[in-house]
Motif scaffolding. Structure first.
Motif, PDB file in Angstrom:
ATOM      1  N   ASP A  46      25.387  52.204 -12.316  1.00  0.00           N
ATOM      2  CA  ASP A  46      24.941  53.400 -13.153  1.00  0.00           C
ATOM      3  C   ASP A  46      25.955  54.303 -13.406  1.00  0.00           C
ATOM      4  OD1 ASP A  46      21.600  53.637 -11.935  1.00  0.00           O
ATOM      5  OD2 ASP A  46      22.114  52.606 -13.789  1.00  0.00           O
ATOM      6  N   HIS A  47      27.219  54.203 -12.263  1.00  0.00           N
ATOM      7  CA  HIS A  47      28.386  54.984 -12.556  1.00  0.00           C
ATOM      8  C   HIS A  47      29.325  54.349 -13.706  1.00  0.00           C
ATOM      9  CE1 HIS A  47      27.296  56.636  -8.537  1.00  0.00           C
ATOM     10  NE2 HIS A  47      28.149  57.550  -8.733  1.00  0.00           N
ATOM     11  N   PRO A  56      28.844  48.757 -13.753  1.00  0.00           N
ATOM     12  CA  PRO A  56      29.197  49.917 -14.567  1.00  0.00           C
ATOM     13  C   PRO A  56      29.772  49.869 -15.656  1.00  0.00           C
ATOM     14  CG  PRO A  56      30.595  49.529 -12.643  1.00  0.00           C
ATOM     15  CD  PRO A  56      29.541  48.542 -12.760  1.00  0.00           C
TER      16      PRO A  56
END
Length: 720
Positions: free
Chosen positions: A90-91, A130
């Motif tokens: 999710d980064h 990501p």
């Protein structure tokens, strides 16, 4: 738990300054490296560097280093890094690539290979990856390639640390904040500020030098204004450590602001003053520094009693300033300094150092720094009459001289005649022919001979009881007759003022002519310089000490500490020393020593030159090296920032000698020398050692008139 390793990047020629700063911040093992400085420590140390470094661009946390042959090896090496320990799917992340990599013609391709490696690793493990965000990523990744090797690091900084957060606009050609901080450090501003001194920039532009000076003087962390750093999006970020560091920095800021002294910035451009005031407010320092529209003609201290540092980055023709107007501008600046700032120190940063000659002030030293791609010089001045170029004495013609000048001429002739046979028998070509023999003419006169004859005249600083006008008249008499008596053209006579020096001032650069001349001494050849430094590079009073070293060196391992220009090492090497080591903190003097080696055909790995703080080097080498013969000739006093600690030879000589003895073979010899006239050796503190005073027997005949100039001892371990 083993310490983490970090790399702090810095602009060109600022690595040593950055390493010094990191050491002051508590990273005791910080060392200069290509492109910056390396250090190790805890995560808190890495955070502290981000918050407090005024010099660094970035603080990097290395993850991996590996060899590469091409892009595929880069992909494989990046894919082996456990990225899941540093970010989640999710980064977001961004990659910066620097350097050169075989098989890669464009850095974007290298970035793509690392990005693919990260994405593929996450996809294989989690089924998702990501995203890349080039503007505000959660994590910044730095890739550096050099000579078939690649290093991959996390960028703990985020944006470059020079972006403090107070500057959102600027005038033409602004200085970056970390360059401004480097200039202030090199100019000695932290010490001046600690003593309550003032700071003034007469051409302040957008106010960066004054604001950075205020941050230093008030002990304000340069990163305190920033809301985000690169580690904030890192999975291993420890917010408790960061919060504690922020709290400490705020306490220091609140206390430091109360101690802030006088800081002023002037500029003829009203828009520049508006920008400076805006930046001052954004820095949280509104009202704590004074900015004012003022022409250079009207520049003066804020108060008559103020004294401190004038620092200025005037136009030099690269970006600003018409070239044909600049000499007059620099002359005007010099005139203002000499008229209104006597007693102050001054520092001028310019890309055209020759323009500094128009100021009418002699630069005491200089540093090389880069303003972007432009190589610049920081010239340092002491605004005192003795350094005013126009104040150099004009020799008096014969008809202008007093009867005393005849006495001086007669004494010179007498001394030359007295020394002639000794000089010929001892094959001496460089010698002292006069040393304040007549109290009215307080001079030292030295002759140096090579292909030509040169003369150095040094005036001892007169006591306050002597009328300056009368002393100056006598000096001008002397400078007129010395070339006549010694049969030397006037342009080959060099004049300096000799006075008590502090720290390493006796070794600091006075000019940068780089005019070197080869002279002879006992069959050895040495390069001397009469213009750029207070000393010439050859200490004549050490002549007999060097000869003693030559006699003792055959087949021995020789160490020359505080080696200066390596003259003692030349004697040892030419006498057949098996191995020599010369240690000095100055790169300038080690380069000079290498040139002396070359002049004497001394080459090979058995003759090493080491740039290091001698105090630290002694600690590092204890138990690791041994020498048969050591020459220890330290300065009388040193407070150089590059040193491991301060050195006061009267206070510290016993400790220094004992530290040096740890490197001496049991049957070896240490020769300890210094030139502190009031020095007293502490035999009680050196009890257990065999200490023999050889000052008298190593004092050359031409220095016999003033024996206090020379102290020398031979020290050995006690006989078993």
């Amino acid at each position: 738990m083993s310490p983490h390793h970090f790399f702090a990047s810095a602009p060109k020629h600022m690595g040593s300054l950055l390493a010094e700063e990191l050491i002051r911040l508590g990273m005791r093992d910080a060392t200069e490296a290509r492109g910056g400085a390396r250090f190790s420590g805890t995560l808190e140390d890495g955070y502290r560097a981000c918050l407090w470094s005024r010099i660094a661009n970035r603080i990097l946390f290395p993850l991996a280093q590996f060899g590469v042959e091409g892009p595929d090896d880069l992909y494989a090496g990046a894919a082996d890094i456990p990225w899941e320990a540093h970010l989640t799917p999710d980064h977001t992340f961004a990659i910066q690539f620097d350097g050169n990599l075989k098989g890669v013609n464009h850095p974007h391709f290298a970035v793509l290979r690392v990005k693919d490696a990260i994405a593929d690793r996450f996809t294989q493990r989690y089924g998702q990856r990501p995203s890349v965000d080039l503007e505000q990523p959660d994590l910044r990744i730095h890739v550096y390639a050099h000579q078939d090797g690649v290093g991959i690091s996390l960028d703990l900084s985020g944006e470059s640390l020079h972006l403090r957060g107070y500057r959102d606009s600027g005038s033409a050609a602004p200085l970056k904040e970390n360059l401004a901080a480097a200039l202030l450090m090199r100019a000695g501003w932290p010490e001046i500020a600690a003593e309550g001194g003032a700071l003034l920039d007469p051409m302040c532009g957008s106010g960066t030098l004054v604001i950075e000076g205020a941050l230093m003087a008030a002990d304000i962390a340069p990163g305190l204004l920033r809301e985000r750093f690169g580690f904030h999006g890192w999975l291993q970020h420890d917010d408790a450590i960061w919060a504690r560091l922020l709290g400490e920095a705020r306490i220091r800021r609140d206390a430091g602001i109360k101690r802030l002294g006088a800081l002023r910035g002037y500029d003829q451009n009203p828009n520049a003053i508006r920008v400076s005031l805006h930046h001052l407010e954004r820095a949280g320092l509104a009202g704590l520094a004074h900015f004012e529209r003022r022409e250079l003609t009207d520049c003066q201290p804020g108060r008559a009693e103020d004294e401190g540092l004038v620092i200025v980055n005037p136009p030099y023709g690269e970006r600003l300033g018409a070239p044909d107007e600049l000499p007059a501008l620099y002359a005007h600046l010099g005139a203002v300094l000499k008229e209104r700032f006597v007693g102050w120190r001054a520092a001028l940063f310019t890309g055209t150092p020759d323009l500094g000659k128009h100021m009418g002030l002699r630069a005491l030293r200089m540093h090389t720094l880069y303003n972007g791609p432009i190589e610049c010089k920081l010239l340092h001045f002491q605004v005192e009459p003795r350094y005013f170029v126009s104040n150099q004495p004009r020799p008096l013609a014969p008809e202008e001289r007093s009867p005393g000048a005849v006495m001086l001429a007669n004494r010179l002739v007498k001394n030359l005649k007295s020394l002639r046979k000794w000089q010929r028998d001892e094959q001496i070509t460089c010698l002292r022919v006069y040393d304040a023999d007549l109290p009215e003419y307080a001079l030292a006169v030295d002759i140096y001979e090579g292909e030509q004859r040169w003369v150095q005249v040094q005036e001892y600083a007169a006591p306050a009881t002597v009328d300056p006008k009368r002393a100056r008249h006598r000096l001008r008499e002397a400078l007129g007759l010395i070339p006549e008596v010694l049969e030397v053209p006037g342009e080959q006579v060099f004049f300096k003022v000799r006075q008590p020096q502090k720290g390493l001032n006796q070794y600091e650069r006075l000019a940068e002519t780089r005019h070197f001349h080869a002279v002879m001494e006992n069959g050895h050849r040495f390069l001397v310089n009469f213009e750029d430094y207070l000393d010439t590079g050859l200490f004549l009073d050490h002549r007999d000490v060097r000869r003693l070293i030559g006699r003792l060196s055959a087949g021995k391992r020789f160490l020359n500490l505080f080696g200066y220009t390596g003259t003692a090492t030349v004697y040892a090497a030419n006498a057949g020393a098996a191995f020599t080591t010369t240690v000095d903190m100055s790169r300038t003097y080690l380069d000079w020593a290498q040139r002396n080696f070359n002049l004497n055909h001394i080459a090979g790995s058995e003759h090493e030159l080491i740039q290091a703080d001698c105090l630290r080097w002694l600690d590092l080498m204890a138990g690791r090296r041994r020498y048969d013969l050591i020459f220890l000739d330290p300065p009388s006093f040193s407070t150089s920032k590059r040193m491991y600690g301060t050195l006061d030879i009267q206070r510290d000589h016993a400790k220094l000698i004992r530290s040096t003895m740890r490197l001496l073979e049991p049957d070896g010899t240490l020769i300890f020398s210094n030139n502190l006239r009031r020095f007293r050796i502490d035999l009680e503190a050196l009890s257990g050692l065999d200490v023999t005073d050889i000052s008298a027997e190593t004092l050359p005949r031409d220095f016999a008139r003033n024996p206090r100039i020379h102290n020398c001892w031979q020290i050995r371990n006690p006989a078993v």
